[in-house]
Motif scaffolding. Sequence first.
Motif: not given
Length: 488
Positions: A70, A102-103, A105, A122
């Motif tokens: 990630y 959202y943070h 990926i 994300n």
Amino acid sequence: MKILSSNYIIGLLLCLGISSCSDKWADHIGSGDAQQSLYEVVNDNAQFSAFADLLERSGYAEDLKASKNYTLIIPTNEAVEAVRSNYDNFNDSTVLRSFVGYHIINSIYSVNEATDTVKAKNFRNKYVEFTRGAFDEVVPTSQNLTAGNGIYHVVPAALKPLQSVFDFVMINFSELEQVKAVSSFDTVITVNADGTRILRINSLWFTQTRQHMTREDKKITYFVLDDEYYSEEYNKLRPYHSTSYAEDGVRPDSTTTFFTKRALLSDLIVEGELGAEDLDAELLAVSGTKFRVDAADVISTHKTSNGRVYRVKKLNVALADQIKEIKVLGIQPVGFKQNDKAGNTYYRNKRDLNGELYDDIQIYDHKVTAFYAKYRANNLNVVKYKVYGRAIMGLAGDPQVTAFTQYVHFFDPTLVSANEVDLYKRPVVNNQDVNDTRMTFTVEPRNHDEVYLGEVIQDEFGRLPLLVMSNGTGPIILEYLRFVPILP
């Protein structure tokens, strides 16, 4: 932005347990503790404690313990506290998961200040933009740090989970007539024979309009209009989309209101995210409508996850750009008088005398009197059309080298007959300006020009079935028919 391939990542991760390799990993990606998982990085660092708490509560903690790779963008404690009140202290689980997800990926993305924008998907199926060393315009304080299952970047400001164009306008402009019209398409009521009612999203509305507003893999620009201008445009277009279906009947997807709203709302979407400097040019909507925007008419602009929304007073658009010409291609018949002439039917790709490629249909030596190919003009407006046709013959290799005549007939729903061809006698004005029930199409050798065929009135929005018929047992050749609306 440099994106590392999965094979390269695997090779690098295999080096993590070997001291001679770990330095090379750090040199290529950046410093960090490659022995810790991303979960441990967050939980073992006091400056990330606020995000660590949100991570546990969101349910995403287990993902960051896994071996899958990630990219994690970690907001500092100060960054989280700065936005906590904006999210009601993250008491809503949906809001919490949206913020944290959202943070995170789902792949490895490093930062390169010299690289143009790369979009990284994300956990919320949104795209974070990595642009010249920044994430959605947030510049990291630390970047390209390694962990056992990926890399992480530290940011001084939390990324803001943006709404899609659709969600943004539905929430922020719900009182406007345009957005009420958008909302009215969410479901279409159909009634079964037994009287049960079924709700579903209309597929035409979804593919032509709503899909553009919701999909995250492409950017659009959306224009939201003042009520007065929206109503003016709706009333202007309504007569051209008239149908016979009752507004409260069993076909709500075929009413005048449905087609008018769909046409107008499709005119307000442009592919790509346009900046203020782009609005000076002529714009092209996804519907094919051309229009312009005066800078003085822009009220506000808003960034969304899949583009930009402009709140405007009005647009500059001409009726001639909204009520468009229609082409029917010869290579797209929907049927024939009889289906045993495939061996006499040729779908050709040729070059004309100017060297330009074109596609057409030729039906030759069929030996059937008044043979015909069936076609359908779709989405015709309620207006009188001038009809033009193009058919080329007499080029090298053509079996037909002398002039011939073929005919175009249009379906008349008022007629009743057991003989199909007798249903195709809609009144027309032919190319001699004479009332008739067919248009004569004379094809001359090596003529590349369009031929004017006459005028036909479409009295209900939608389809116009038609026939292209041979003269006796003669040939049929057609590149296209073009319908040009006659507008005031």
